[in-house]
Enzyme design. Structure first.
Site, mmCIF file in Angstrom:
data_model
loop_
_atom_site.group_PDB
_atom_site.id
_atom_site.type_symbol
_atom_site.label_atom_id
_atom_site.label_comp_id
_atom_site.label_asym_id
_atom_site.label_seq_id
_atom_site.Cartn_x
_atom_site.Cartn_y
_atom_site.Cartn_z
ATOM 1 N N LYS A 134 2.245 11.373 55.800
ATOM 2 C CA LYS A 134 2.830 11.473 57.157
ATOM 3 C C LYS A 134 4.283 11.309 56.327
ATOM 4 C CE LYS A 134 2.913 12.374 61.423
ATOM 5 N NZ LYS A 134 1.925 12.986 62.051
ATOM 6 N N ASP A 174 5.321 17.460 63.595
ATOM 7 C CA ASP A 174 5.001 16.560 64.411
ATOM 8 C C ASP A 174 6.178 16.368 65.420
ATOM 9 O OD1 ASP A 174 3.064 14.123 64.330
ATOM 10 O OD2 ASP A 174 5.066 13.069 64.977
HETATM 11 P P1 NDP Z 1 7.076 17.432 70.237
HETATM 12 O O1 NDP Z 1 8.392 17.068 69.578
HETATM 13 O O2 NDP Z 1 6.771 18.755 70.358
HETATM 14 O O3 NDP Z 1 7.024 16.619 71.744
HETATM 15 C C1 NDP Z 1 7.052 15.258 71.908
HETATM 16 C C2 NDP Z 1 7.210 15.090 73.275
HETATM 17 O O4 NDP Z 1 7.097 13.621 73.506
HETATM 18 C C3 NDP Z 1 8.530 15.276 74.315
HETATM 19 O O5 NDP Z 1 8.113 15.710 75.455
HETATM 20 C C4 NDP Z 1 9.264 14.057 73.889
HETATM 21 O O6 NDP Z 1 10.192 14.131 75.024
HETATM 22 C C5 NDP Z 1 8.293 13.066 74.283
HETATM 23 N N1 NDP Z 1 8.672 11.964 73.320
HETATM 24 C C6 NDP Z 1 8.813 11.647 72.431
HETATM 25 N N2 NDP Z 1 9.129 10.385 72.044
HETATM 26 C C7 NDP Z 1 9.325 9.953 73.082
HETATM 27 C C8 NDP Z 1 9.621 8.571 73.381
HETATM 28 N N3 NDP Z 1 10.130 7.615 72.422
HETATM 29 N N4 NDP Z 1 9.636 8.236 74.587
HETATM 30 C C9 NDP Z 1 9.021 8.973 75.678
HETATM 31 N N5 NDP Z 1 8.797 10.110 75.577
HETATM 32 C C10 NDP Z 1 8.932 10.834 73.930
HETATM 33 O O7 NDP Z 1 5.834 16.707 69.727
HETATM 34 P P2 NDP Z 1 4.361 16.702 69.637
HETATM 35 O O8 NDP Z 1 3.937 17.443 70.953
HETATM 36 O O9 NDP Z 1 3.985 17.553 68.487
HETATM 37 O O10 NDP Z 1 3.751 15.481 69.555
HETATM 38 C C11 NDP Z 1 3.413 14.640 70.513
HETATM 39 C C12 NDP Z 1 2.448 13.513 69.909
HETATM 40 O O11 NDP Z 1 1.100 14.116 69.509
HETATM 41 C C13 NDP Z 1 2.999 12.551 68.892
HETATM 42 O O12 NDP Z 1 2.337 11.358 69.051
HETATM 43 C C14 NDP Z 1 2.492 13.316 67.655
HETATM 44 O O13 NDP Z 1 2.456 12.359 66.539
HETATM 45 C C15 NDP Z 1 1.164 13.641 67.999
HETATM 46 N N6 NDP Z 1 0.327 14.727 67.643
HETATM 47 C C16 NDP Z 1 0.966 16.081 67.062
HETATM 48 C C17 NDP Z 1 0.291 17.071 66.566
HETATM 49 C C18 NDP Z 1 0.498 18.519 66.399
HETATM 50 O O14 NDP Z 1 0.123 19.176 65.910
HETATM 51 N N7 NDP Z 1 2.066 18.547 66.785
HETATM 52 C C19 NDP Z 1 -1.095 16.890 66.138
HETATM 53 C C20 NDP Z 1 -1.642 15.402 66.531
HETATM 54 C C21 NDP Z 1 -1.051 14.527 67.018
HETATM 55 P P3 NDP Z 1 11.912 14.289 74.545
HETATM 56 O O15 NDP Z 1 12.158 15.582 74.409
HETATM 57 O O16 NDP Z 1 12.760 13.629 75.840
HETATM 58 O O17 NDP Z 1 12.081 13.335 73.415
HETATM 59 O O1 2IT Z 2 -0.698 13.795 63.727
HETATM 60 C C1 2IT Z 2 -1.019 14.883 63.228
HETATM 61 O O2 2IT Z 2 -2.264 15.191 62.994
HETATM 62 C C2 2IT Z 2 -0.127 16.160 62.826
HETATM 63 N N1 2IT Z 2 1.116 15.988 63.460
HETATM 64 C C3 2IT Z 2 -0.646 17.172 62.513
HETATM 65 C C4 2IT Z 2 -0.766 17.200 60.999
HETATM 66 C C5 2IT Z 2 -0.806 18.562 60.159
HETATM 67 O O3 2IT Z 2 -0.910 18.490 58.957
HETATM 68 O O4 2IT Z 2 -1.203 19.799 60.931
#
Ligand code: NDP
Ligand code: 2IT
Length: 457
Positions: A134, A174
């Site tokens: 990561k 992420d």
């Molecule tokens: P994005 O940046 O697209 O969206 C993040 C969302 O979460 C936004 O709505 C944001 O609100 C909110 N958020 C972030 N930080 C905070 C905080 N401290 N408190 C409250 N709300 C918060 O990210 P992703 O959708 O890609 O990721 C979301 C989660 O999923 C994370 O935990 C990530 O690690 C996990 N994840 C992502 C993957 C991927 O493929 N993208 C794969 C697996 C897991 P705001 O805009 O107000 O900050």
């Molecule tokens: O938390 C996760 O699994 C991700 N942000 C996606 C990682 C990836 O390599 O696609």
């Protein structure tokens, strides 16, 4: 009694203690380690001498490598800004390090290590040859111009490129890192290397080596996993209500698949507050606000004036005060604490699906399990994103590109298989529908076998 906050067994306790001594200030990392160690006793006790002799757990909790670096860049006012960049290459025993990059002001070494540690287990569950890593930066993308984002990404890649490669370490998105950022990062990598090594990053645009369905994969995969978990427990998804925290990549595509599955989504949020639409969320409006305008979820009121906006206040994020059958935390870590878990349980929620990484505290998870609320653990339930990243790597290696339907079907099969692994471990060790422990145990067996086979390294 299930207790995700308690570690049993001499060897496991010792490892937790020494890890805590060595990483005093790393709260999130210690939380993630404790959560895993609290579930491993049934496997460890079967082969304790071998694991001890090989210092298996001691090696498992120590990253193979951590890279930390300076990221200087010039903002639109000509002022020099300095951020800190990271890449944690935690465990490469199953394949090249693989995991996303997070750009958020809260990023520090503890958060990077917890995410990389969990990624080892998640990636093992996908059945694809990918190790755990990561990275990211404390850079805050909010309010930055496109030019500033580009300059930051280029400076970040100037250093990161020394440490990555399609057979070495393959970053992706992420929080705060999506298609735009991956494009700038890839462009800079290509310029520096003077070679087109498409498989070095995933989540790329479709025009330059990206995979169809990668954008949708984490959210879709979460819902495929939820469907399997609920089916196994005699519950139908169709006709249920849901709330989703977050409104980013994972939240939006979890919502899309939930709607396709006949679920009514009542609320979504961002870090400022939540929108509640009793008629069911209009996803097209959310997509326009978040994906096109990069706006705030509050703007939903302009699209659906009859909806309600509830601003954050107090200990419980308002999205969790809306009663629903299914709760999908898709924002960030530690969003659901014990107090929130008690409220959700009292409100009759039957299942939690962790779209985010570690969205529930260990105490919240224990409370849910003790009260027969099903928990789909992030390491398994949100693995569809990284699994589809691995499919993107395969397409890049073959210089091929598959249709949306082909990738989506492979994703669905992978998620079905991941649930099967969780269920089988749950059954084998008589865990009582504890898929959290099931996921950890199934993944641990693969990782420990690979580590033992490769010797003390
Ligand atoms: P994005 O940046 O697209 O969206 C993040 C969302 O979460 C936004 O709505 C944001 O609100 C909110 N958020 C972030 N930080 C905070 C905080 N401290 N408190 C409250 N709300 C918060 O990210 P992703 O959708 O890609 O990721 C979301 C989660 O999923 C994370 O935990 C990530 O690690 C996990 N994840 C992502 C993957 C991927 O493929 N993208 C794969 C697996 C897991 P705001 O805009 O107000 O900050
Ligand atoms: O938390 C996760 O699994 C991700 N942000 C996606 C990682 C990836 O390599 O696609």
């Amino acid at each position: 009694m299930v207790n995700q906050s308690e570690v049993r067994g001499e060897y496991l306790k010792n490892v937790l203690e020494t890890t805590a001594e060595k990483n005093v200030y790393e709260k999130e990392f210690l939380q993630a380690v404790k959560e895993v160690l609290s579930t491993l006793e049934p496997v460890i006790e079967k082969n304790e001498k071998l694991y001890k002799d090989m210092a298996l757990l001691e090696r498992l909790v120590e990253p193979e490598r951590i890279i930390s670096f300076r990221v200087p860049w010039v903002d639109d006012n000509g002022k020099v800004q300095v951020n800190r960049g990271y890449r944690v290459q935690f465990n490469g025993s199953i394949g090249p390090y693989k995991g996303g990059l997070r750009f958020h002001p809260s990023v520090n070494q503890s958060i990077m290590k917890f995410l990389a540690f969990e990624q080892i287990f998640k990636n093992a569950l996908t059945g694809r040859p990918i190790g755990g890593g990561k990275g990211g930066s404390n850079f805050d993308p909010k309010g930055k111009s496109d030019m500033e984002i580009m300059k930051f990404c280029q400076s970040f890649m100037n250093e990161l490129q020394k440490h990555i490669g399609q057979d070495v370490d393959v970053p992706a998105g992420d929080i705060g890192v999506g298609g735009r950022e991956i494009g700038y990062l890839f462009g800079q990598f290509r310029k520096i290397r003077n070679a087109y090594e498409a498989g070095v990053l995933t989540g790329k645009g479709l025009e330059y080596g990206g995979s169809l369905a990668r954008k949708e994969a984490t959210g879709y995969g979460l819902m495929y996993f939820m469907r399997e978990m609920l089916h196994a427990n005699g519950i139908e998804l169709s006709g249920k209500t849901a709330v989703i925290s977050g409104s980013g990549n994972v939240a939006i595509y979890a919502c899309e698949k939930a709607l396709q599955m006949g679920v009514k989504v009542l609320a979504m949020s961002d870090s400022s507050g939540c929108i509640y639409d009793k008629n069911g969320i209009n996803l097209d409006a959310v997509k326009e606000i978040k994906e096109i305008k990069r706006g705030r979820i509050k703007e939903y009121l302009n699209y659906v004036p009859s909806s309600k906006y509830i601003e954050n206040c107090g200990n419980i994020p308002p999205v969790y005060t809306v009663k629903a059958d299914i709760v999908l935390p898709c924002a960030t870590q530690n969003d659901i604490n014990l107090e929130t878990a008690k409220l959700l349980t009292a409100n009759g929620t039957c299942a939690i699906g962790e779209g985010a990484n570690m969205p529930c505290t260990n105490e919240a998870v224990s409370f849910f399990l003790q009260n027969k609320v099903l928990v789909a653990p992030g390491k398994a339930a949100n693995a569809g994103g990284v699994a589809t990243s691995a499919l993107e790597m395969s397409q890049n290696s073959m210089r091929d590109s598959w249709s949306f339907e082909v990738v989506d079907k492979k994703l669905e099969d992978i998620m079905i298989n991941i649930f099967k692994q969780c269920k089988e471990a749950d059954k084998e060790y008589n865990l009582g529908n504890n898929y959290v422990a099931g996921a950890n145990i199934a993944a641990f067996k693969k990782i420990s076998n690979a580590m033992i086979a490769q010797g003390i390294i």
